[in-house]
Scaffold this active site. Sequence first.
Site, PDB file in Angstrom:
ATOM      1  N   SER A 140     -32.944 -20.434 -52.025  1.00 26.43           N
ATOM      2  CA  SER A 140     -31.638 -19.950 -51.312  1.00 26.43           C
ATOM      3  C   SER A 140     -31.413 -18.825 -52.227  1.00 26.43           C
ATOM      4  CB  SER A 140     -31.032 -21.096 -51.510  1.00 26.43           C
ATOM      5  OG  SER A 140     -29.565 -20.714 -50.973  1.00 26.43           O
ATOM      6  N   TYR A 154     -26.746 -28.664 -55.183  1.00 28.46           N
ATOM      7  CA  TYR A 154     -27.636 -27.945 -54.061  1.00 28.46           C
ATOM      8  C   TYR A 154     -28.197 -26.659 -55.042  1.00 28.46           C
ATOM      9  CZ  TYR A 154     -29.216 -24.922 -50.209  1.00 28.46           C
ATOM     10  OH  TYR A 154     -30.044 -24.182 -49.722  1.00 28.46           O
TER      11      TYR A 154
HETATM   12  P1  NAP Z   1     -31.820 -28.064 -41.220  1.00 27.04           P
HETATM   13  O1  NAP Z   1     -31.730 -27.253 -39.882  1.00 27.04           O
HETATM   14  O2  NAP Z   1     -31.004 -29.046 -41.538  1.00 27.04           O
HETATM   15  O3  NAP Z   1     -33.492 -28.685 -40.977  1.00 27.04           O
HETATM   16  C1  NAP Z   1     -33.834 -29.377 -42.382  1.00 27.04           C
HETATM   17  C2  NAP Z   1     -35.387 -29.887 -42.158  1.00 27.04           C
HETATM   18  O4  NAP Z   1     -35.913 -30.403 -42.902  1.00 27.04           O
HETATM   19  C3  NAP Z   1     -35.578 -30.867 -40.894  1.00 27.04           C
HETATM   20  O5  NAP Z   1     -36.905 -30.730 -40.221  1.00 27.04           O
HETATM   21  C4  NAP Z   1     -35.687 -31.999 -41.283  1.00 27.04           C
HETATM   22  O6  NAP Z   1     -36.172 -33.031 -40.753  1.00 27.04           O
HETATM   23  C5  NAP Z   1     -36.341 -31.783 -42.761  1.00 27.04           C
HETATM   24  N1  NAP Z   1     -36.024 -32.912 -43.862  1.00 27.04           N
HETATM   25  C6  NAP Z   1     -34.774 -33.097 -44.294  1.00 27.04           C
HETATM   26  N2  NAP Z   1     -35.039 -33.884 -45.445  1.00 27.04           N
HETATM   27  C7  NAP Z   1     -36.325 -34.181 -45.487  1.00 27.04           C
HETATM   28  C8  NAP Z   1     -37.108 -35.036 -46.346  1.00 27.04           C
HETATM   29  N3  NAP Z   1     -36.803 -35.899 -47.063  1.00 27.04           N
HETATM   30  N4  NAP Z   1     -38.507 -35.273 -45.846  1.00 27.04           N
HETATM   31  C9  NAP Z   1     -39.175 -34.293 -45.103  1.00 27.04           C
HETATM   32  N5  NAP Z   1     -38.400 -33.311 -44.337  1.00 27.04           N
HETATM   33  C10 NAP Z   1     -37.240 -33.597 -44.268  1.00 27.04           C
HETATM   34  O7  NAP Z   1     -32.048 -27.067 -42.383  1.00 27.04           O
HETATM   35  P2  NAP Z   1     -32.281 -25.256 -42.705  1.00 27.04           P
HETATM   36  O8  NAP Z   1     -30.935 -25.027 -42.618  1.00 27.04           O
HETATM   37  O9  NAP Z   1     -33.462 -24.926 -41.764  1.00 27.04           O
HETATM   38  O10 NAP Z   1     -32.843 -25.367 -44.224  1.00 27.04           O
HETATM   39  C11 NAP Z   1     -34.299 -25.526 -44.573  1.00 27.04           C
HETATM   40  C12 NAP Z   1     -34.462 -25.112 -45.870  1.00 27.04           C
HETATM   41  O11 NAP Z   1     -34.083 -23.731 -46.221  1.00 27.04           O
HETATM   42  C13 NAP Z   1     -33.974 -26.031 -46.755  1.00 27.04           C
HETATM   43  O12 NAP Z   1     -34.466 -26.039 -48.077  1.00 27.04           O
HETATM   44  C14 NAP Z   1     -32.501 -25.089 -47.295  1.00 27.04           C
HETATM   45  O13 NAP Z   1     -32.078 -25.383 -48.722  1.00 27.04           O
HETATM   46  C15 NAP Z   1     -32.866 -23.733 -47.103  1.00 27.04           C
HETATM   47  N6  NAP Z   1     -31.736 -22.782 -46.868  1.00 27.04           N
HETATM   48  C16 NAP Z   1     -31.213 -22.644 -45.727  1.00 27.04           C
HETATM   49  C17 NAP Z   1     -30.104 -21.715 -45.574  1.00 27.04           C
HETATM   50  C18 NAP Z   1     -29.499 -21.563 -44.191  1.00 27.04           C
HETATM   51  O14 NAP Z   1     -28.588 -20.819 -43.890  1.00 27.04           O
HETATM   52  N7  NAP Z   1     -29.832 -22.229 -43.099  1.00 27.04           N
HETATM   53  C19 NAP Z   1     -29.901 -20.669 -46.699  1.00 27.04           C
HETATM   54  C20 NAP Z   1     -30.550 -20.897 -47.701  1.00 27.04           C
HETATM   55  C21 NAP Z   1     -31.746 -21.632 -47.768  1.00 27.04           C
HETATM   56  P3  NAP Z   1     -35.782 -34.503 -40.794  1.00 27.04           P
HETATM   57  O15 NAP Z   1     -34.276 -34.785 -40.793  1.00 27.04           O
HETATM   58  O16 NAP Z   1     -36.502 -35.451 -39.592  1.00 27.04           O
HETATM   59  O17 NAP Z   1     -36.616 -35.101 -41.767  1.00 27.04           O
END
Ligand code: NAP
Length: 260
Positions: A140, A154
């Site tokens: 991130s 985080y």
């Molecule tokens: P999201 O929409 O909440 O999706 C999270 C995904 O991770 C889901 O598929 C969830 O499925 C899975 N997950 C969560 N905990 C888990 C576990 N313990 N074991 C296996 N799977 C797990 O999140 P996102 O926004 O796409 O973020 C994804 C990644 O991008 C993260 O690492 C986040 O830190 C990073 N990120 C996101 C942003 C942003 O703006 N969205 C910015 C910077 C970085 P289940 O709940 O079914 O397990």
Amino acid sequence: MFKALAGRTVIVTGGSKGIGRGIAQRFGAAGLNVLVVARSLADAERVAGEIGPHASGFSADVTQVEDCQAFAAAALERYGRIDVLCANAGIFPAAKLDVMTGADFDLVMNTNMKGTFLSVQAVLGAMKARRWGRIVLTSSITGPVTGFPGWSHYGASKAAQLGFMRTAAIELAPWGITMNAVMPGNIRTEGLDGLGADYIAKMEASIPFKRLGGVEDIANAALFFASEEAGYVTGQGMVIDGGQILPESLGALEEMGSAD
Ligand code: NAP
């Protein structure tokens, strides 16, 4: 321009939603076999179904070593090889320091950092056997570059991923395995939508491109890191944020003007 990765296999943790879903779909469109991993099997299988017959879902919790070993075994059993790991599963529950508990801290670190370590460790045997591998972490800007109240745990977990990567990339170099990280700004996902309309509006205003990123913006960068042609790139992070980290003040945004 790029050699095809078709027929190779990628595992995408957190592949059922948001950025991971975008990565899984992009790699699926590039012809790779895709193992979509999430705790919810139904969600993982739904995304696999969207991709096509060369994709399948698997239920695993990345905080559990047995679960990570199991998804690696499933990929080998179903597709015979593991070429790429996108260690993307992550959570971002907010808690300011005055209310954050040890359990809050552990949950974020265990999922985002330990989950990355366990996922990487699970695929190394298969990658070393082929003397080829591409590992792409989803870090991130929050933590490595910026801060936001409520996300000290985080931010620590996302910076920790980069520290882990820099040593792991050295250890894995002899086997032709690279490890790099995408560093998204604010990307429109299910998880981000949960932060509310006010958060999103303020964030859009602070980005020079005046919009949040799409999951495809991150997926394209991940596909580059996974390519044959990126084989000399390792231990690096790529910020993909529409210029979000660039303005040094609100004044910088006011002075940028518009194209009209
Ligand atoms: P999201 O929409 O909440 O999706 C999270 C995904 O991770 C889901 O598929 C969830 O499925 C899975 N997950 C969560 N905990 C888990 C576990 N313990 N074991 C296996 N799977 C797990 O999140 P996102 O926004 O796409 O973020 C994804 C990644 O991008 C993260 O690492 C986040 O830190 C990073 N990120 C996101 C942003 C942003 O703006 N969205 C910015 C910077 C970085 P289940 O709940 O079914 O397990």
